[in-house]
Design a protein around this motif. Sequence first.
Motif, PDB file in Angstrom:
ATOM      1  N   ASP A  96      -5.199   4.635  -1.774  1.00 36.38           N
ATOM      2  CA  ASP A  96      -6.153   4.335  -1.064  1.00 36.38           C
ATOM      3  C   ASP A  96      -7.032   3.913  -1.112  1.00 36.38           C
ATOM      4  N   GLU A  97      -7.390   5.003  -2.249  1.00 36.86           N
ATOM      5  CA  GLU A  97      -9.566   4.572  -1.975  1.00 36.86           C
ATOM      6  C   GLU A  97      -9.597   3.149  -2.990  1.00 36.86           C
ATOM      7  N   ALA A 101      -9.099   0.484  -0.146  1.00 36.80           N
ATOM      8  CA  ALA A 101     -10.665   0.620   0.494  1.00 36.80           C
ATOM      9  C   ALA A 101     -11.677  -0.658  -0.805  1.00 36.80           C
ATOM     10  N   ASN A 130     -11.309  -3.419   0.007  1.00 37.63           N
ATOM     11  CA  ASN A 130     -10.866  -4.147   1.538  1.00 37.63           C
ATOM     12  C   ASN A 130     -12.205  -4.425   1.882  1.00 37.63           C
ATOM     13  N   GLY A 186      -3.983  -2.816   5.582  1.00 41.13           N
ATOM     14  CA  GLY A 186      -4.622  -1.544   5.342  1.00 41.13           C
ATOM     15  C   GLY A 186      -5.372  -1.758   7.676  1.00 41.13           C
TER      16      GLY A 186
END
Length: 369
Positions: free
Chosen positions: A34-35, A38, A41, A89
């Motif tokens: 997830d990190e 991110a 992103n 996301g």
Amino acid sequence: MEQPVQRDPAQIDPGQANQVDVDKLMSFVYRAVDEVGATLNTALVVMGDKLGLYRSLSTHGPLSPPELAEKTGTTERYVREWLCAQAAGGFVDYDPDSGRYSLRPEQAVALTDESSPAYLPGFFQIALGSVIDSPRVTEAAKSGTGIGWHDHVADVHEGCERFFRPGYNAHLVAEWLPALDGVMAKLERGANVADVGCGHGASTVLMAGAFPESRFLGSDYHEGSIATARRRAATAGVDDRVSFEVVPASAFPGQGYDLVTMFDCLHDMGDPAGAARHVLRALAADGTWMIVEPAAADRVEDNFNPVGRAFYSFSTLLCTPCSLSQEVGLALGAQAGEARVREIVTSAGFSRFRRAAETPFNIVYEARP
Ligand SMILES: C[S@@+](CC[C@H](N)C(=O)[O-])C[C@H]1O[C@@H](n2cnc3c(N)ncnc32)[C@H](O)[C@@H]1O
């Protein structure tokens, strides 16, 4: 290409196998996925902002990838991949039946409305600029040398302006200045104001627009920022009451100021105590120093939350290197907390210091001679 052999994570280090909870290990690995998503992103949000992809989706959506590409003068294959990453996301919505993508009203406000305090692209832009420059911070951490604000890529400077401006628009004139003792009346009558460490002048231009009887000096040690600030003031039509100077906080010109302001810059300075002493000399006897600093508690463990995490990260990559690049190099850090700021201010000779206002992201301090 040869694929890596999949191993039971608990077997990675046989010596630790008995102590490793495989479920906890895998949940940490998934959190890292997830990190990493991110982190990437951050670049994709800046890409969507610069190419006008969010704005077009907001105005014309729902849109298919070819429709969005056509409207933004971009190429379909890039836009399709970008849209998939955005939908995965939760930054855009996808309708499988039509194959079109859209922004919900809340996403549209946060990603396209520069007048909203929830506007986000500037936050991502300064984060991206910080990451771009991070290899130099890694090297600097070995030697202890600093990296000045002026040394960063333009995304840091412009992202900073676009990150902070929405908050200033929302809070500065409506809440922060009224929270200071007697300052609004002086500004309305006509006050002399110095906005120190003003960067691109977002706060200076905003105050000048709100208080046409007052006169403003914006100053910053970074020449490039001051050149932009001058352009911003001219565009806003307030350059008749605003002037700008390239000068460090320890030496900004003028005396008898009714108000000196510092927005998110005291902790970036190498010698905040020296700057505080200079502010005291420059203020009128009944003047006010307004210091806006990132929200922070005094104990580090009380800052271990999402806001504190973002600020400690910016502090590692921007604020601490900036302070270390200057004389004294105190390196207060962006999460110094009220007690440390109070100590700097009162040691410089100010007799009064209080927390005047706060938001989830900022604390506004008032210091008086
Ligand atoms: C995080 S930025 C904030 C800029 C601006 N106040 C704003 O709110 O958008 C920090 C600013 O402090 C400036 N700065 C750092 N050290 C300084 C110093 N010693 N004297 C004057 N400005 C300084 C940097 O050049 C930069 O513009």
